[in-house]
Motif scaffolding. Structure first.
Motif, mmCIF file in Angstrom:
data_model
loop_
_atom_site.group_PDB
_atom_site.id
_atom_site.type_symbol
_atom_site.label_atom_id
_atom_site.label_comp_id
_atom_site.label_asym_id
_atom_site.label_seq_id
_atom_site.Cartn_x
_atom_site.Cartn_y
_atom_site.Cartn_z
ATOM 1 N N HIS A 1 0.870 -1.178 0.000
ATOM 2 C CA HIS A 1 0.000 0.000 0.000
ATOM 3 C C HIS A 1 0.907 1.227 0.000
ATOM 4 N N GLY A 2 0.456 2.267 -0.658
ATOM 5 C CA GLY A 2 1.233 3.494 -0.642
ATOM 6 C C GLY A 2 0.673 4.532 -1.577
ATOM 7 N N VAL A 3 1.443 5.593 -1.762
ATOM 8 C CA VAL A 3 1.064 6.699 -2.635
ATOM 9 C C VAL A 3 2.275 7.097 -3.468
ATOM 10 N N THR A 4 1.995 7.593 -4.680
ATOM 11 C CA THR A 4 3.075 7.943 -5.597
ATOM 12 C C THR A 4 2.734 9.206 -6.371
ATOM 13 N N ILE B 1 8.486 10.433 -8.961
ATOM 14 C CA ILE B 1 9.089 11.630 -8.368
ATOM 15 C C ILE B 1 9.221 11.435 -6.856
ATOM 16 N N TYR B 2 8.110 11.132 -6.207
ATOM 17 C CA TYR B 2 8.088 10.849 -4.762
ATOM 18 C C TYR B 2 7.108 9.713 -4.517
ATOM 19 N N GLN B 3 7.414 8.878 -3.530
ATOM 20 C CA GLN B 3 6.442 7.881 -3.109
ATOM 21 C C GLN B 3 6.676 7.499 -1.660
ATOM 22 N N LYS B 4 5.629 6.912 -1.081
ATOM 23 C CA LYS B 4 5.672 6.556 0.331
ATOM 24 C C LYS B 4 4.831 5.317 0.549
ATOM 25 N N ARG C 1 -7.495 7.621 4.075
ATOM 26 C CA ARG C 1 -6.120 7.715 4.589
ATOM 27 C C ARG C 1 -5.126 7.896 3.450
ATOM 28 N N LEU C 2 -5.297 7.143 2.358
ATOM 29 C CA LEU C 2 -4.385 7.273 1.211
ATOM 30 C C LEU C 2 -4.473 8.663 0.589
ATOM 31 N N ILE C 3 -5.674 9.206 0.489
ATOM 32 C CA ILE C 3 -5.834 10.568 -0.041
ATOM 33 C C ILE C 3 -5.095 11.559 0.857
ATOM 34 N N SER C 4 -5.262 11.414 2.159
ATOM 35 C CA SER C 4 -4.577 12.287 3.103
ATOM 36 C C SER C 4 -3.055 12.157 2.967
ATOM 37 N N GLU C 5 -2.574 10.931 2.817
ATOM 38 C CA GLU C 5 -1.124 10.701 2.704
ATOM 39 C C GLU C 5 -0.552 11.317 1.421
ATOM 40 N N ILE C 6 -1.256 11.178 0.300
ATOM 41 C CA ILE C 6 -0.705 11.734 -0.941
ATOM 42 C C ILE C 6 -0.777 13.258 -0.936
ATOM 43 N N GLU C 7 -1.825 13.809 -0.336
ATOM 44 C CA GLU C 7 -1.877 15.264 -0.223
ATOM 45 C C GLU C 7 -0.726 15.777 0.632
ATOM 46 N N GLN C 8 -0.439 15.095 1.724
ATOM 47 C CA GLN C 8 0.668 15.512 2.597
ATOM 48 C C GLN C 8 2.007 15.398 1.879
ATOM 49 N N LEU C 9 2.202 14.326 1.122
ATOM 50 C CA LEU C 9 3.442 14.147 0.360
ATOM 51 C C LEU C 9 3.601 15.281 -0.655
ATOM 52 N N LEU D 1 8.472 20.654 -6.457
ATOM 53 C CA LEU D 1 7.613 20.343 -7.595
ATOM 54 C C LEU D 1 7.441 21.561 -8.496
ATOM 55 N N LEU D 2 7.254 22.747 -7.900
ATOM 56 C CA LEU D 2 7.104 23.966 -8.690
ATOM 57 C C LEU D 2 8.385 24.295 -9.459
ATOM 58 N N ALA D 3 9.518 24.072 -8.812
ATOM 59 C CA ALA D 3 10.804 24.406 -9.434
ATOM 60 C C ALA D 3 11.297 23.320 -10.387
ATOM 61 N N GLY D 4 10.668 22.144 -10.328
ATOM 62 C CA GLY D 4 11.177 21.014 -11.107
ATOM 63 C C GLY D 4 12.488 20.505 -10.534
#
Length: 193
Positions: free
Chosen positions: A95-98, A112-115, A131-139, A147-150
């Motif tokens: 389970h995770g977010v990416t 780019i990022y994952q957890k 919970r997954l939505i909350s985790e990806i928003e926090q990431l 992310l803005l600067a690339g």
């Protein structure tokens, strides 16, 4: 530098990310609609897809100067496509977010990022999804400046992974409020697994 962002998918009622980007001085255009990809979207510094239900064509991705990024609630390369939360439980995958770059495949772009995420108190699919939505928003929030600067180094996905279409989801009693353990057990028994 002020950034202009095209945010595809969820609106302010479904995600806090638009407000978070505005706090960083970004101007946001948000839509859930299928866009006319023949138009010129080069006036956007960044395109973010989160909960967007339309495929972004390869021709558009090739002509935009910066990679579009997508937020996906799975630990890629596992559970690309639809209902990743369900399939992680059913298939026994992580389970995770990416956060990943969008390419011509479905959730196959460079990471780019994952957890990884583990669950303890959540007992049904709706709770784990929230919970997954909350985790990806926090990431995403933790990494807004980069992310803005690339200013990140994407990495290709490793391994075969898994993919599921919308039509792959089996029918089960209780919907997303169903107890996960009982539902997965019943589904596997009915399939003889």
């Amino acid at each position: 530098m002020a950034h202009k962002i095209l945010f595809l998918g969820y609106d302010k009622g479904r995600t806090c990310l638009i407000k978070e980007l505005e706090k960083h001085g970004c101007t946001i255009d948000q839509t859930t609609e299928k866009l006319d990809w023949d138009k010129d979207y080069n006036n956007y510094n960044l395109i973010v897809s989160f909960g967007y239900s339309h495929i972004i064509p390869a021709e558009f991705l090739e002509k935009h100067p910066r990679k579009t990024i997508n937020l996906h609630i799975s630990y890629l390369p596992f559970n690309r496509g639809a209902h990743p939360n369900f399939w992680a439980f059913y298939d026994g995958t992580p389970h995770g977010v990416t956060i990943h770059e969008v390419d011509q495949g479905v959730d196959t772009g460079d990471i780019i990022y994952q957890k990884k995420v583990s669950f303890s108190d959540e007992k049904n699919f709706a709770e784990t999804y929230a919970r997954l939505i909350s985790e990806i928003e926090q990431l995403f929030i933790e990494n807004i400046p980069a992310l803005l600067a690339g200013d990140y180094t994407p990495a290709s996905q490793q391994g075969e992974g898994t993919y599921h279409k919308l039509s792959d989801l089996p029918d089960f009693d209780g919907g997303w409020e169903a107890d996960i353990e009982a539902t997965i057990s019943a589904l596997k028994m009915s399939k003889g697994r």
